[in-house]
Design a protein around this motif. Structure first.
Motif, mmCIF file in Angstrom:
data_model
loop_
_atom_site.group_PDB
_atom_site.id
_atom_site.type_symbol
_atom_site.label_atom_id
_atom_site.label_comp_id
_atom_site.label_asym_id
_atom_site.label_seq_id
_atom_site.Cartn_x
_atom_site.Cartn_y
_atom_site.Cartn_z
ATOM 1 N N MET A 1 -10.614 -7.678 -4.730
ATOM 2 C CA MET A 1 -9.814 -6.747 -3.947
ATOM 3 C C MET A 1 -10.700 -5.960 -2.985
ATOM 4 S SD MET A 1 -6.857 -7.442 -5.085
ATOM 5 C CE MET A 1 -5.942 -6.168 -4.188
ATOM 6 N N CYS B 1 -4.972 -3.198 2.491
ATOM 7 C CA CYS B 1 -5.408 -3.789 1.233
ATOM 8 C C CYS B 1 -5.546 -5.297 1.419
ATOM 9 C CB CYS B 1 -4.371 -3.475 0.158
ATOM 10 S SG CYS B 1 -4.748 -4.114 -1.481
ATOM 11 N N CYS C 1 -2.698 0.254 -3.952
ATOM 12 C CA CYS C 1 -2.228 -1.059 -3.522
ATOM 13 C C CYS C 1 -1.728 -1.796 -4.757
ATOM 14 C CB CYS C 1 -3.348 -1.829 -2.855
ATOM 15 S SG CYS C 1 -2.952 -3.549 -2.456
ATOM 16 N N GLU D 1 0.831 -1.205 0.000
ATOM 17 C CA GLU D 1 0.000 0.000 0.000
ATOM 18 C C GLU D 1 0.861 1.248 0.000
ATOM 19 O OE1 GLU D 1 -2.339 -2.765 3.000
ATOM 20 O OE2 GLU D 1 -0.256 -2.174 2.689
ATOM 21 N N TRP E 1 -10.524 -2.939 0.563
ATOM 22 C CA TRP E 1 -9.850 -2.116 1.561
ATOM 23 C C TRP E 1 -10.570 -2.285 2.892
ATOM 24 C CZ3 TRP E 1 -5.329 0.445 0.872
ATOM 25 C CH2 TRP E 1 -4.904 0.661 -0.432
#
Length: 120
Positions: A34, A96, A22, A6, A36
Motif C-alpha cells: 500500500m 491511495c 483508505c 479514501e 499514498w
C-alpha cells in the motif's frame, strides 16, 4: 479487482494534523503493498509513503519524514496516513495506491483521491 476508497481530507491550518484513511475491498489486502501519493495541478503524482504487505517496512518521501506516518490494519483492510505539522506545501489531492504482490500478479489500483488543503 480491488476498490479503494479514501477519506479524511479537508482544510487544516498550518501546523495542524489530519488522518487519511483508505479502505480496500476484497480478500487479498494482505497481499497488497500500500502507498499514498499526492498531486497538485500541473505536476506529476508524487510518492509520499509506502508500507509493505506485513507492515514490516515503511518508506517516506524526504519532504514528509518525521511528520507523516503510514500504517495498516490487515484485519480491517485499511491503511492510514497520519499527517502532523502540516505545511501549505502539503496541499494536494492525496491518492491511495495498492499493488498486488502475489506471484505472477500485476494489479495496480488507485482510489479516487481526497483533497487536503493547508491554509490559514
Amino acid at each position: 479487482q480491488v476498490q479503494l476508497v479514501e477519506s479524511g481530507g479537508g482544510l487544516v491550518q498550518p501546523g495542524g494534523s489530519l488522518r487519511l484513511s483508505c479502505a480496500a475491498s476484497g480478500s487479498i489486502f494482505k497481499s497488497l503493498r500500500m502507498a499514498w501519493y499526492r498531486q497538485v495541478p500541473g505536476k506529476e503524482r508524487d510518492l509520499v509513503a509506502t508500507i509493505s504487505r506485513i507492515a514490516g517496512s515503511t518508506n517516506y518521501a524526504d519532504s514528509v519524514k518525521g511528520r507523516f506516518t503510514i500504517s495498516r490494519d490487515n484485519a480491517r483492510n485499511v491503511v492510514h496516513l497520519q499527517m502532523n505539522s502540516l505545511k501549505p506545501e502539503d496541499t494536494a489531492v492525496y491518492y491511495c495506491n495498492a499493488k498486488d504482490q502475489r506471484w505472477g500478479r500485476t494489479g495496480d489500483y488507485w482510489g479516487q483521491g481526497t483533497q487536503v488543503t493547508v491554509s490559514s
